[in-house]
Design a protein around this motif. Structure first.
Motif, PDB file in Angstrom:
ATOM      1  N   LEU A 141      41.535 -31.379  92.564  1.00  0.00           N
ATOM      2  CA  LEU A 141      40.132 -31.313  92.151  1.00  0.00           C
ATOM      3  C   LEU A 141      39.991 -31.613  90.665  1.00  0.00           C
ATOM      4  CD1 LEU A 141      37.198 -30.711  92.692  1.00  0.00           C
ATOM      5  CD2 LEU A 141      37.715 -28.264  92.642  1.00  0.00           C
ATOM      6  N   ALA A 142      40.848 -31.026  89.842  1.00  0.00           N
ATOM      7  CA  ALA A 142      40.787 -31.285  88.408  1.00  0.00           C
ATOM      8  C   ALA A 142      41.040 -32.761  88.103  1.00  0.00           C
ATOM      9  CB  ALA A 142      41.808 -30.405  87.676  1.00  0.00           C
ATOM     10  N   ARG A 143      41.960 -33.372  88.835  1.00  0.00           N
ATOM     11  CA  ARG A 143      42.236 -34.790  88.598  1.00  0.00           C
ATOM     12  C   ARG A 143      41.093 -35.672  89.076  1.00  0.00           C
ATOM     13  NH1 ARG A 143      48.711 -34.684  90.241  1.00  0.00           N
ATOM     14  NH2 ARG A 143      49.368 -33.540  88.368  1.00  0.00           N
ATOM     15  N   LEU A 144      40.451 -35.289  90.170  1.00  0.00           N
ATOM     16  CA  LEU A 144      39.272 -36.032  90.606  1.00  0.00           C
ATOM     17  C   LEU A 144      38.196 -36.003  89.526  1.00  0.00           C
ATOM     18  CD1 LEU A 144      38.768 -34.981  94.341  1.00  0.00           C
ATOM     19  CD2 LEU A 144      39.388 -37.239  93.486  1.00  0.00           C
ATOM     20  N   CYS A 145      37.979 -34.842  88.925  1.00  0.00           N
ATOM     21  CA  CYS A 145      36.958 -34.712  87.886  1.00  0.00           C
ATOM     22  C   CYS A 145      37.301 -35.574  86.676  1.00  0.00           C
ATOM     23  CB  CYS A 145      36.812 -33.255  87.466  1.00  0.00           C
ATOM     24  SG  CYS A 145      36.151 -32.176  88.753  1.00  0.00           S
ATOM     25  N   GLN A 146      38.575 -35.606  86.310  1.00  0.00           N
ATOM     26  CA  GLN A 146      38.986 -36.358  85.132  1.00  0.00           C
ATOM     27  C   GLN A 146      38.899 -37.864  85.340  1.00  0.00           C
ATOM     28  OE1 GLN A 146      42.894 -34.924  84.143  1.00  0.00           O
ATOM     29  NE2 GLN A 146      42.160 -32.881  83.598  1.00  0.00           N
ATOM     30  N   HIS A 147      39.040 -38.318  86.589  1.00  0.00           N
ATOM     31  CA  HIS A 147      39.061 -39.749  86.857  1.00  0.00           C
ATOM     32  C   HIS A 147      37.747 -40.257  87.452  1.00  0.00           C
ATOM     33  CE1 HIS A 147      43.227 -40.104  85.763  1.00  0.00           C
ATOM     34  NE2 HIS A 147      43.598 -39.207  86.636  1.00  0.00           N
ATOM     35  N   SER A 148      36.682 -39.443  87.367  1.00  0.00           N
ATOM     36  CA  SER A 148      35.390 -39.849  87.925  1.00  0.00           C
ATOM     37  C   SER A 148      34.291 -39.624  86.891  1.00  0.00           C
ATOM     38  CB  SER A 148      35.065 -39.035  89.183  1.00  0.00           C
ATOM     39  OG  SER A 148      36.085 -39.128  90.146  1.00  0.00           O
ATOM     40  N   LEU A 205      43.439 -27.696  84.428  1.00  0.00           N
ATOM     41  CA  LEU A 205      44.058 -27.298  85.687  1.00  0.00           C
ATOM     42  C   LEU A 205      44.546 -28.499  86.487  1.00  0.00           C
ATOM     43  CD1 LEU A 205      41.876 -24.268  86.785  1.00  0.00           C
ATOM     44  CD2 LEU A 205      43.655 -24.465  85.038  1.00  0.00           C
ATOM     45  N   SER A 206      44.553 -29.691  85.880  1.00  0.00           N
ATOM     46  CA  SER A 206      45.238 -30.827  86.495  1.00  0.00           C
ATOM     47  C   SER A 206      46.754 -30.659  86.394  1.00  0.00           C
ATOM     48  CB  SER A 206      44.804 -32.137  85.833  1.00  0.00           C
ATOM     49  OG  SER A 206      45.095 -32.117  84.442  1.00  0.00           O
ATOM     50  N   CYS A 207      47.196 -29.699  85.615  1.00  0.00           N
ATOM     51  CA  CYS A 207      48.616 -29.325  85.525  1.00  0.00           C
ATOM     52  C   CYS A 207      48.873 -28.202  86.513  1.00  0.00           C
ATOM     53  CB  CYS A 207      48.938 -28.878  84.100  1.00  0.00           C
ATOM     54  SG  CYS A 207      50.502 -27.974  83.931  1.00  0.00           S
ATOM     55  N   GLY A 208      49.859 -28.363  87.379  1.00  0.00           N
ATOM     56  CA  GLY A 208      50.131 -27.366  88.409  1.00  0.00           C
ATOM     57  C   GLY A 208      50.488 -26.002  87.844  1.00  0.00           C
TER      58      GLY A 208
END
Length: 417
Positions: A384-391, A127-130
């Motif tokens: 939120l999905a991008r935060l999860c992927q980069h943390s 879901l990091s893809c809009g």
């Protein structure tokens, strides 16, 4: 040799996904390192078009290890975007060579493949893809799944990709006999609409704490019975109004919010999430030596205020899409087992689930106010999905919970409050 068949479980919207290319407001062609497999590296290097060859010479770099699936990497431009991206957001590779010329990384994203039960692939979308987020949130009132069987296609990049599993480092492994009952119970809890979403998440955390205790006592055989009994208690209404019965400490609440604040600040370093840094900067102080933002009580209080005044009304109005987000997260993340292989307890996985709720509230509050509610939800979920992927969520959780010294379920309760 007979063709191998595989069983597949996937969200009902999975096959509806199509990349919308230049029409995408915030496409995926930026901020992350793109691996190029050997087959496509050699194809790109063999192209005759002078402009394409010049781009390859400038942007494509061989890796030292030379592994076939990570044979080269694609350098990003000074603006953090893929060098093959045209000014209108279109892809130079597709326009010159066709969609079939995309490397495996670009072909697969945002598709994901996991395996919990042997012989069953679980397909989902990141879901990091809009566009994927929009499908997951709004294509159905309640996210449903479909099950099918088909022949494995070795030439299909998704079929050829190794699945994510619950072993150490995400390796596939056969789950213990009690594991499906625990995973299924967590999913059932999150889908119970007769409870508020935050009550469902806290109930899942309580179940996971009890599961940890049985495992520690060597009584894992009792776990399926625990799950069945717990779901019966929820059915009887045992946890309704749970938050109204809890004592409240503002100091503890601010301490719990240090976990989502840490991830918001870390994510704000990425160009695609720069809006987070801009929103938080007035409430933080900057470390003169490193330029990092440091959050004190004023910044934490700002998060609480924004979440309550702006985030909560949106969550209430968009209750079904919010549930769909969490169901998608639990499914694609093999919850509660993904971080368990790295040493996190089940209860700690429950705290991370509660943090997802806290982050979603804040990200809804920080989304541009002129957007319609549905678009704010999409942007919040993508962030939120991008935060999860980069943390490194698991590591950060362990470090911060040790620092604030909050009991696990108390930590989760304040993140949900």
């Amino acid at each position: 040799m007979a063709a191998r068949e595989i069983e597949i479980l996937q969200p009902a919207f999975f096959d509806s996904f199509r990349c919308i290319g230049p029409a995408c407001r915030d496409n995926c062609c930026h901020t992350w390192e793109i691996d190029i497999d050997k087959e496509h590296y050699l194809r790109y290097k063999g192209e005759k078009d002078p402009a394409f060859r010049e781009l390859c010479a400038r942007l494509v770099r061989r890796r030292k290890d030379g592994a076939p699936d990570r044979y080269a990497t694609l350098a990003l431009g000074e603006d953090g975007r893929c060098g093959f991206q045209d000014p209108d957001g279109g892809c130079r590779i597709i326009r010159l060579l066709g969609e079939g010329a995309l490397c495996r990384t670009c072909t697969l994203y945002p598709r994901r493949k996991a395996q919990f039960t042997p012989g069953v692939w679980e397909l989902s979308l990141s879901l990091s893809c809009g566009e994927a987020a929009r499908l997951a949130l709004f294509s159905q009132d309640r996210l449903e799944f479909t099950r099918l069987r088909r022949t494995v296609r070795p030439e299909d990049p998704l079929d050829a990709m190794p699945p994510l599993g619950i072993g150490k480092g995400g390796a596939p492994m056969t789950p213990p006999p009690w594991a499906p009952a625990l995973r299924r119970a967590c999913m059932e809890l999150i889908r119970r609409r007769d409870y508020a979403l935050r009550e469902r998440i806290l109930a899942a955390g309580l179940l996971l704490r009890r599961a940890d205790r049985l495992l520690a006592a060597g009584e894992e055989a009792r776990l399926p019975g625990l799950c069945a009994g717990f779901l019966a208690s929820v059915e009887a209404g045992e946890f309704r109004g749970f938050f109204d019965r809890l004592d409240y400490s503002r100091e503890a609440h601010l301490a719990a919010m240090r976990l989502p604040m840490a991830h918001l600040l870390a994510g704000g370093r990425k160009p695609v999430l720069r809006h987070l840094r801009e929103a938080l900067a007035p409430w933080c102080r900057e470390d003169p030596a490193t330029g990092e933002l440091l959050a004190g009580e004023e910044a934490l209080a700002f998060l609480l205020r924004e979440a309550r005044e702006k985030g909560d009304p949106l969550l209430e109005a968009l209750a079904a899409p919010a549930e769909n987000y969490f169901v998608s997260y639990l499914f694609s993340g093999l919850f509660p087992f993904l971080y368990h292989g790295e040493g996190l307890t089940f209860e700690q996985n429950g705290i991370l689930l509660a943090e997802q709720y806290a982050l979603l509230r804040v990200l809804l509050a920080l989304a541009p106010g002129e957007l319609p509610p549905e678009e704010r939800m999409v942007r919040a979920v993508v962030s939120l999905a991008r935060l999860c992927q980069h943390s490194d969520l698991g590591r950060d959780l362990v470090l911060l919970t040790r620092a604030v010294k909050l009991d696990g379920l108390a930590h989760a309760a304040y993140l949900l409050r």
